[in-house]
Write an enzyme that holds these catalytic residues in place. Structure first.
Site, PDB file in Angstrom:
ATOM      1  N   SER A  23       6.242  -7.725   9.670  1.00 50.11           N
ATOM      2  CA  SER A  23       7.399  -8.612   9.475  1.00 50.11           C
ATOM      3  C   SER A  23       7.967  -9.186  10.784  1.00 50.11           C
ATOM      4  CB  SER A  23       8.497  -7.884   8.697  1.00 50.11           C
ATOM      5  OG  SER A  23       8.056  -7.687   7.378  1.00 50.11           O
ATOM      6  N   THR A  68      12.390  -1.641   3.520  1.00 46.66           N
ATOM      7  CA  THR A  68      11.123  -1.198   2.959  1.00 46.66           C
ATOM      8  C   THR A  68      11.162   0.305   2.694  1.00 46.66           C
ATOM      9  OG1 THR A  68       8.721  -1.359   3.175  1.00 46.66           O
ATOM     10  CG2 THR A  68       9.932  -0.942   5.216  1.00 46.66           C
ATOM     11  N   LYS A  72      14.263   1.270  -0.561  1.00 48.38           N
ATOM     12  CA  LYS A  72      14.493   0.130  -1.449  1.00 48.38           C
ATOM     13  C   LYS A  72      15.450   0.423  -2.608  1.00 48.38           C
ATOM     14  CE  LYS A  72      10.260  -2.527  -0.720  1.00 48.38           C
ATOM     15  NZ  LYS A  72       9.199  -3.297  -1.373  1.00 48.38           N
ATOM     16  N   ASN A  93      14.859  -5.466  -1.319  1.00 52.37           N
ATOM     17  CA  ASN A  93      14.035  -5.518  -0.101  1.00 52.37           C
ATOM     18  C   ASN A  93      14.626  -6.475   0.944  1.00 52.37           C
ATOM     19  OD1 ASN A  93      13.311  -8.047  -1.109  1.00 52.37           O
ATOM     20  ND2 ASN A  93      11.284  -7.903  -0.192  1.00 52.37           N
ATOM     21  N   ASP A 108      10.298  -9.580  -3.366  1.00 53.72           N
ATOM     22  CA  ASP A 108       8.892  -9.194  -3.583  1.00 53.72           C
ATOM     23  C   ASP A 108       8.287  -9.974  -4.754  1.00 53.72           C
ATOM     24  OD1 ASP A 108       8.448  -7.314  -1.553  1.00 53.72           O
ATOM     25  OD2 ASP A 108       9.352  -5.697  -2.727  1.00 53.72           O
ATOM     26  N   GLY A 133      -0.871  -1.427 -13.737  1.00 52.54           N
ATOM     27  CA  GLY A 133       0.098  -0.658 -12.956  1.00 52.54           C
ATOM     28  C   GLY A 133       1.493  -0.857 -13.507  1.00 52.54           C
ATOM     29  N   ALA A 134       2.329   0.193 -13.386  1.00 53.02           N
ATOM     30  CA  ALA A 134       3.719   0.098 -13.853  1.00 53.02           C
ATOM     31  C   ALA A 134       4.667   0.648 -12.791  1.00 53.02           C
ATOM     32  CB  ALA A 134       3.878   0.858 -15.172  1.00 53.02           C
ATOM     33  N   GLY A 135       4.247   0.574 -11.518  1.00 50.38           N
ATOM     34  CA  GLY A 135       5.081   1.078 -10.416  1.00 50.38           C
ATOM     35  C   GLY A 135       6.011  -0.010  -9.883  1.00 50.38           C
ATOM     36  N   ALA A 137       5.680  -2.331  -7.503  1.00 46.28           N
ATOM     37  CA  ALA A 137       5.136  -3.690  -7.346  1.00 46.28           C
ATOM     38  C   ALA A 137       5.037  -4.369  -8.713  1.00 46.28           C
ATOM     39  CB  ALA A 137       3.764  -3.628  -6.674  1.00 46.28           C
ATOM     40  N   GLY A 254      -3.464  -9.848  -1.693  1.00 43.97           N
ATOM     41  CA  GLY A 254      -2.005  -9.723  -1.678  1.00 43.97           C
ATOM     42  C   GLY A 254      -1.283 -10.131  -0.408  1.00 43.97           C
TER      43      GLY A 254
HETATM   44  P1  NAP Z   1       3.147   2.874  -7.328  1.00 47.61           P
HETATM   45  O1  NAP Z   1       4.623   2.901  -7.511  1.00 47.61           O
HETATM   46  O2  NAP Z   1       2.395   4.107  -6.966  1.00 47.61           O
HETATM   47  O3  NAP Z   1       2.568   2.296  -8.727  1.00 47.61           O
HETATM   48  C1  NAP Z   1       1.187   2.207  -9.011  1.00 47.61           C
HETATM   49  C2  NAP Z   1       1.004   2.540 -10.499  1.00 47.61           C
HETATM   50  O4  NAP Z   1      -0.346   2.286 -10.879  1.00 47.61           O
HETATM   51  C3  NAP Z   1       1.281   4.017 -10.829  1.00 47.61           C
HETATM   52  O5  NAP Z   1       2.060   4.090 -11.997  1.00 47.61           O
HETATM   53  C4  NAP Z   1      -0.129   4.570 -11.058  1.00 47.61           C
HETATM   54  O6  NAP Z   1      -0.143   5.668 -11.947  1.00 47.61           O
HETATM   55  C5  NAP Z   1      -0.794   3.383 -11.686  1.00 47.61           C
HETATM   56  N1  NAP Z   1      -2.261   3.434 -11.669  1.00 47.61           N
HETATM   57  C6  NAP Z   1      -3.092   4.064 -10.801  1.00 47.61           C
HETATM   58  N2  NAP Z   1      -4.387   3.834 -11.130  1.00 47.61           N
HETATM   59  C7  NAP Z   1      -4.381   3.034 -12.227  1.00 47.61           C
HETATM   60  C8  NAP Z   1      -5.400   2.436 -13.034  1.00 47.61           C
HETATM   61  N3  NAP Z   1      -6.714   2.614 -12.779  1.00 47.61           N
HETATM   62  N4  NAP Z   1      -5.028   1.659 -14.074  1.00 47.61           N
HETATM   63  C9  NAP Z   1      -3.738   1.478 -14.357  1.00 47.61           C
HETATM   64  N5  NAP Z   1      -2.717   2.035 -13.651  1.00 47.61           N
HETATM   65  C10 NAP Z   1      -3.024   2.790 -12.580  1.00 47.61           C
HETATM   66  O7  NAP Z   1       2.733   1.781  -6.261  1.00 47.61           O
HETATM   67  P2  NAP Z   1       3.479   0.387  -5.900  1.00 47.61           P
HETATM   68  O8  NAP Z   1       4.531   0.627  -4.898  1.00 47.61           O
HETATM   69  O9  NAP Z   1       3.814  -0.308  -7.153  1.00 47.61           O
HETATM   70  O10 NAP Z   1       2.289  -0.344  -5.121  1.00 47.61           O
HETATM   71  C11 NAP Z   1       1.079  -0.672  -5.766  1.00 47.61           C
HETATM   72  C12 NAP Z   1       0.203  -1.439  -4.798  1.00 47.61           C
HETATM   73  O11 NAP Z   1       0.842  -2.663  -4.452  1.00 47.61           O
HETATM   74  C13 NAP Z   1      -0.076  -0.709  -3.475  1.00 47.61           C
HETATM   75  O12 NAP Z   1      -1.413  -0.911  -3.134  1.00 47.61           O
HETATM   76  C14 NAP Z   1       0.828  -1.424  -2.488  1.00 47.61           C
HETATM   77  O13 NAP Z   1       0.326  -1.393  -1.172  1.00 47.61           O
HETATM   78  C15 NAP Z   1       0.799  -2.844  -3.048  1.00 47.61           C
HETATM   79  N6  NAP Z   1       1.959  -3.687  -2.692  1.00 47.61           N
HETATM   80  C16 NAP Z   1       1.699  -4.902  -2.143  1.00 47.61           C
HETATM   81  C17 NAP Z   1       2.740  -5.737  -1.830  1.00 47.61           C
HETATM   82  C18 NAP Z   1       2.469  -7.097  -1.222  1.00 47.61           C
HETATM   83  O14 NAP Z   1       3.384  -7.704  -0.663  1.00 47.61           O
HETATM   84  N7  NAP Z   1       1.260  -7.593  -1.317  1.00 47.61           N
HETATM   85  C19 NAP Z   1       4.072  -5.342  -2.090  1.00 47.61           C
HETATM   86  C20 NAP Z   1       4.308  -4.097  -2.676  1.00 47.61           C
HETATM   87  C21 NAP Z   1       3.227  -3.269  -2.976  1.00 47.61           C
HETATM   88  P3  NAP Z   1      -0.084   7.164 -11.308  1.00 47.61           P
HETATM   89  O15 NAP Z   1       1.218   7.229 -10.558  1.00 47.61           O
HETATM   90  O16 NAP Z   1      -0.138   8.033 -12.520  1.00 47.61           O
HETATM   91  O17 NAP Z   1      -1.273   7.257 -10.397  1.00 47.61           O
END
Ligand code: NAP
Length: 284
Positions: A23, A68, A72, A93, A108, A133-135, A137, A254
Site C-alpha cells: 500500500s 488490515t 478490520k 478497511n 475491498d 468461500g464464505a470468509g 473476502a 486478484g
Molecule cells: P477466510 O476468512 O479464511 O475465508 C476462506 C473461506 O473459504 C473459509 O470459510 C474456508 O473454509 C473456505 N474454503 C476453503 N477451501 C474451500 C473450498 N475448496 N471450497 C469452498 N470453500 C473453501 O479467508 P479470506 O480472508 O476471506 O481470504 C480468502 C482469500 O482472499 C485469501 O487468499 C486472501 O489472500 C484473499 N484476499 C484477497 C484480497 C485482494 O485484494 N485481492 C483481499 C482480501 C483477501 P474453512 O475455514 O473451513 O477452511
C-alpha cells in the site's frame, strides 16, 4: 519521491504484521504522479495498541488510514460512524478523518467491483455470480456486488454453517436470488450450467505455496463465456486462472482488487479520483 514539508498531509496503513504491504508504494506513487502533497506511512500496531493508535490518528490529524489484518473488525467500536457498505460487510478497511470524526468504510468489495467491471468492460447489474468461500473476502465481494445489482448469488463453502449464516444475513438486506451449497455438489454444477456470468474464487485454495491446488474440480462444466475472477494475487495467476485462460474464458487474478480498493481509498483521502489500472501499474 515524496518530499515531506510542514504542510504535507498524512495517511497510512494500520496492521500487524505490516512489513510485506504494497500500500505505501501504491499510494505514494499516486501522490507523486498527481503532484499531491501527501505521504503514506506503514503503521505496525499490535491488537493491544489499537485504541491508542486510533486516538493518534485523530490527534495527529491524519486525513485517513487503511486498516488490515487483524484490526478490520475490532476497530469498529472505536469509530464515530460507518458507511452503509462497511456496516453491511461488518468490517472496515479504510478510515477517513471527517473534521475530527473518524468514519469507517470498506473498499475491498468496491475494489473488486471496479476492477472486474473495468477489466472486462461490463456491468455486474443483473448478472448471476457464484462465489467459492464464505470468509471475509467473500462477504465483502457479495455485499458490494449485491449493492451493484447482481440478480443472483450462490455461496459455496466447505463450512455449511458459515455459508448458510452468510446467506441468511444477506437475505435480510437484499431481494436478489440467494442460495448456498457445498463444494462439488449437484446444486453447484446445476447453477454453473444455468447461465452463470461470473465465478469468483474467494478461498485461499491455490495460494502460494499450494499452487497446484484448484478450488473446483470439473472445469469442463464451465461455459466459455463465464468470467473467472480469483482473488488470490500470490501467485499472480493461480492454476484455476491459467487453466481457464487456456480454455478461452475471460480471467483475472486478484491484484487488481487490491489496486481497486486502494483507488477507492485514495479518492476518499484526497478527493481526487484515480483509475484502478493506474494504481495497478505501481504494484504489478
Ligand atoms: P477466510 O476468512 O479464511 O475465508 C476462506 C473461506 O473459504 C473459509 O470459510 C474456508 O473454509 C473456505 N474454503 C476453503 N477451501 C474451500 C473450498 N475448496 N471450497 C469452498 N470453500 C473453501 O479467508 P479470506 O480472508 O476471506 O481470504 C480468502 C482469500 O482472499 C485469501 O487468499 C486472501 O489472500 C484473499 N484476499 C484477497 C484480497 C485482494 O485484494 N485481492 C483481499 C482480501 C483477501 P474453512 O475455514 O473451513 O477452511
Amino acid at each position: 519521491m515524496v518530499k515531506i514539508n510542514g504542510k504535507t498531509k498524512l495517511a497510512g496503513l494500520l496492521g500487524y504484521p505490516i512489513e510485506h504491504t504494497k500500500s505505501p508504494l501504491m499510494h505514494n506513487s499516486a501522490y507523486d504522479l498527481l503532484g499531491l502533497d501527501y505521504a503514506y506511512v506503514p503503521l505496525g500496531v499490535s491488537p493491544d495498541g489499537l485504541a491508542d493508535a486510533i486516538a493518534g490518528v485523530k490527534a495527529f490529524g491524519f486525513v485517513g488510514v487503511n486498516v488490515t489484518i487483524p484490526h478490520k473488525e475490532t476497530v469498529i467500536p472505536l469509530l464515530d460512524d460507518l458507511s452503509k457498505e462497511a456496516a453491511l460487510i461488518g468490517a472496515v478497511n479504510t478510515i477517513r478523518n471527517e473534521e475530527g470524526r473518524l468514519v469507517g468504510y470498506n473498499t475491498d468489495g468496491a475494489g473488486f467491483v471496479s476492477d472486474i467491471e473495468e477489466k472486462f468492460s461490463f456491468s455486474l447489474k443483473g448478472k448471476s455470480m457464484l462465489v467459492l468461500g464464505a470468509g471475509g473476502a467473500a462477504r465483502a465481494i457479495s455485499v458490494s456486488s449485491l449493492l451493484k445489482g447482481i440478480s443472483s448469488l450462490m455461496i459455496v463453502d466447505v463450512d455449511q454453517d458459515k455459508a448458510g449464516a452468510l446467506i441468511k444475513y444477506l437475505k435480510k438486506h437484499f431481494m436478489a436470488q440467494l442460495s448456498y451449497t457445498s463444494p462439488e455438489s449437484k446444486q453447484m454444477y446445476a447453477y454453473i450450467q444455468k447461465d452463470l456470468d461470473v465465478l469468483v474464487n474467494a478461498t485461499p485454495v491455490g495460494m502460494h505455496p499450494h499452487e497446484e491446488d484448484i478450488p473446483i474440480l470439473n472445469l469442463e462444466a464451465i461455459a466459455k463465456n463465464v468470467k473467472i475472477y480469483d482473488v488470490i494475487y500470490n501467485p499472480l495467476k493461480t492454476k484455476l486462472v491459467k487453466t481457464m485462460e487456456t480454455k478461452g474464458n475471460p480471467c483475472s487474478g486478484g491484484l487488481g482488487m487490491l489496486a481497486g480498493q486502494g483507488a477507492v481509498a485514495f479518492e476518499l483521502f484526497t478527493g481526487v479520483p484515480i483509475e484502478t489500472s493506474k494504481m495497478l501499474s505501481f504494484i504489478a
